[in-house]
Motif scaffolding. Structure first.
Motif, mmCIF file in Angstrom:
data_model
loop_
_atom_site.group_PDB
_atom_site.id
_atom_site.type_symbol
_atom_site.label_atom_id
_atom_site.label_comp_id
_atom_site.label_asym_id
_atom_site.label_seq_id
_atom_site.Cartn_x
_atom_site.Cartn_y
_atom_site.Cartn_z
ATOM 1 N N ASP A 28 0.843 -1.201 0.000
ATOM 2 C CA ASP A 28 0.000 0.000 0.000
ATOM 3 C C ASP A 28 0.876 1.247 0.000
ATOM 4 O O ASP A 28 0.494 2.275 -0.553
ATOM 5 N N HIS A 29 2.052 1.141 0.604
ATOM 6 C CA HIS A 29 2.999 2.266 0.646
ATOM 7 C C HIS A 29 3.920 2.293 -0.578
ATOM 8 O O HIS A 29 4.688 3.225 -0.751
ATOM 9 N N ASN A 30 3.860 1.243 -1.392
ATOM 10 C CA ASN A 30 4.703 1.126 -2.595
ATOM 11 C C ASN A 30 3.840 0.695 -3.777
ATOM 12 O O ASN A 30 4.129 -0.288 -4.449
ATOM 13 N N ARG A 31 2.789 1.442 -4.044
ATOM 14 C CA ARG A 31 1.798 1.043 -5.060
ATOM 15 C C ARG A 31 2.373 0.884 -6.466
ATOM 16 O O ARG A 31 1.852 0.117 -7.255
ATOM 17 N N ALA A 32 3.417 1.582 -6.786
ATOM 18 C CA ALA A 32 3.985 1.519 -8.132
ATOM 19 C C ALA A 32 5.143 0.522 -8.238
ATOM 20 O O ALA A 32 5.753 0.397 -9.288
ATOM 21 N N ALA A 33 5.419 -0.196 -7.162
ATOM 22 C CA ALA A 33 6.581 -1.094 -7.143
ATOM 23 C C ALA A 33 6.476 -2.214 -8.164
ATOM 24 O O ALA A 33 5.404 -2.780 -8.391
ATOM 25 N N LEU A 62 10.011 -22.844 0.902
ATOM 26 C CA LEU A 62 9.546 -22.109 -0.276
ATOM 27 C C LEU A 62 8.527 -22.916 -1.055
ATOM 28 O O LEU A 62 8.743 -24.091 -1.353
ATOM 29 N N LEU A 63 7.428 -22.254 -1.419
ATOM 30 C CA LEU A 63 6.393 -22.886 -2.233
ATOM 31 C C LEU A 63 6.273 -22.290 -3.622
ATOM 32 O O LEU A 63 6.096 -23.016 -4.594
ATOM 33 N N TYR A 64 6.346 -20.959 -3.735
ATOM 34 C CA TYR A 64 5.961 -20.311 -4.987
ATOM 35 C C TYR A 64 6.692 -18.982 -5.128
ATOM 36 O O TYR A 64 6.888 -18.271 -4.148
ATOM 37 N N VAL A 65 7.068 -18.657 -6.364
ATOM 38 C CA VAL A 65 7.695 -17.378 -6.687
ATOM 39 C C VAL A 65 6.876 -16.726 -7.793
ATOM 40 O O VAL A 65 6.453 -17.393 -8.741
ATOM 41 N N GLY A 66 6.638 -15.430 -7.659
ATOM 42 C CA GLY A 66 5.896 -14.687 -8.672
ATOM 43 C C GLY A 66 6.509 -13.324 -8.923
ATOM 44 O O GLY A 66 7.400 -12.893 -8.183
ATOM 45 N N VAL A 67 6.026 -12.668 -9.959
ATOM 46 C CA VAL A 67 6.524 -11.344 -10.334
ATOM 47 C C VAL A 67 5.355 -10.410 -10.597
ATOM 48 O O VAL A 67 4.252 -10.829 -10.898
ATOM 49 N N GLY A 68 5.637 -9.140 -10.482
ATOM 50 C CA GLY A 68 4.650 -8.130 -10.829
ATOM 51 C C GLY A 68 5.385 -6.866 -11.254
ATOM 52 O O GLY A 68 6.214 -6.396 -10.515
ATOM 53 N N PRO A 69 5.142 -6.381 -12.439
ATOM 54 C CA PRO A 69 4.306 -6.948 -13.490
ATOM 55 C C PRO A 69 4.985 -8.140 -14.181
ATOM 56 O O PRO A 69 6.178 -8.358 -14.021
ATOM 57 N N GLY A 70 4.188 -8.854 -14.964
ATOM 58 C CA GLY A 70 4.691 -10.046 -15.635
ATOM 59 C C GLY A 70 5.330 -9.781 -16.985
ATOM 60 O O GLY A 70 5.973 -10.663 -17.547
ATOM 61 N N ARG A 79 1.712 -4.855 -6.435
ATOM 62 C CA ARG A 79 0.576 -4.806 -5.503
ATOM 63 C C ARG A 79 -0.639 -5.521 -6.089
ATOM 64 O O ARG A 79 -1.311 -6.292 -5.405
ATOM 65 N N ALA A 80 -0.944 -5.273 -7.348
ATOM 66 C CA ALA A 80 -2.100 -5.908 -7.988
ATOM 67 C C ALA A 80 -1.928 -7.419 -8.048
ATOM 68 O O ALA A 80 -2.880 -8.171 -7.810
#
Length: 189
Positions: A28-33, A62-70, A79-80
């Motif tokens: 919420d404090h890093n919405r554009a991250a 560790l179970l899962y790694v993700g990225v944003g944006p993709g 954040r999304a």
């Protein structure tokens, strides 16, 4: 690029494990991250049989790694993507694979629309399970899509399927997801 992948991997392992609420507040404090995040199981009894990769300093796997944006053209920042994991099984690969592994044991009954979903009550139960049993950490990365594959290959998260076809648990996640889809299709809405 391999050096960057290793650097991000080290960075992920050194950042604190956050609860879902703490992660939400941080983003919420890093919405554009832009960044990479990792989901860690803190209660191995909650997901028996899943070979979680041990954390180097915490009692977590560790179970899962993700990225944003993709991808570069995506407007969906970190954040999304994180909030997708608090949504439903139709918007989150992590939620879908967790539901696939847990639905029989938990007595959840998936249903089918154009994809497998859980009822509101079962979906809430999955959110509670996730909140109680997982922690998340993240690092800010300018172009996470460019290093996603390398980070997954280095960290070996058992629930990722993309870029992870050689993982020993790859077939098991595929089988679980297939059972979940079939169960959902037998209950069309």
């Amino acid at each position: 690029m391999a050096e960057m992948d290793a650097s991000v991997t080290v960075g992920l392992r050194r950042t604190p494990l956050l609860s879902v609420a703490e992660m939400r507040l941080a983003l919420d404090h890093n919405r554009a991250a832009h960044g990479i995040y990792a989901w860690w199981l803190i209660n191995s009894d909650a997901l028996p049989g899943v070979p979680a990769t041990p954390h180097p300093s915490e009692n977590a796997g560790l179970l899962y790694v993700g990225v944003g944006p993709g991808r570069a053209s995506s407007k969906r920042k970190l954040r999304a993507r994180f909030l997708d994991h608090m949504g439903d099984t139709g918007r989150s690969t992590l939620r879908r694979v967790l539901a696939s592994l847990l639905y029989e044991r938990e007595g959840w009954r998936p249903y089918w629309t154009d994809r497998p979903l859980l009822s509101d009550g079962d979906n809430d139960a999955l959110t509670t399970w996730l909140t109680e049993n997982l922690r998340v950490q993240w690092v800010q990365v300018a172009e996470p899509w460019a290093i996603e594959e390398g980070v997954i290959r280095l960290m070996r998260p058992p629930l990722n399927r993309k870029h992870n076809q050689t993982h020993a648990f790859y077939a098991k996640t595929g089988e679980a997801r297939k059972r979940f889809r079939e169960a959902a299709k037998s209950n069309r809405q």
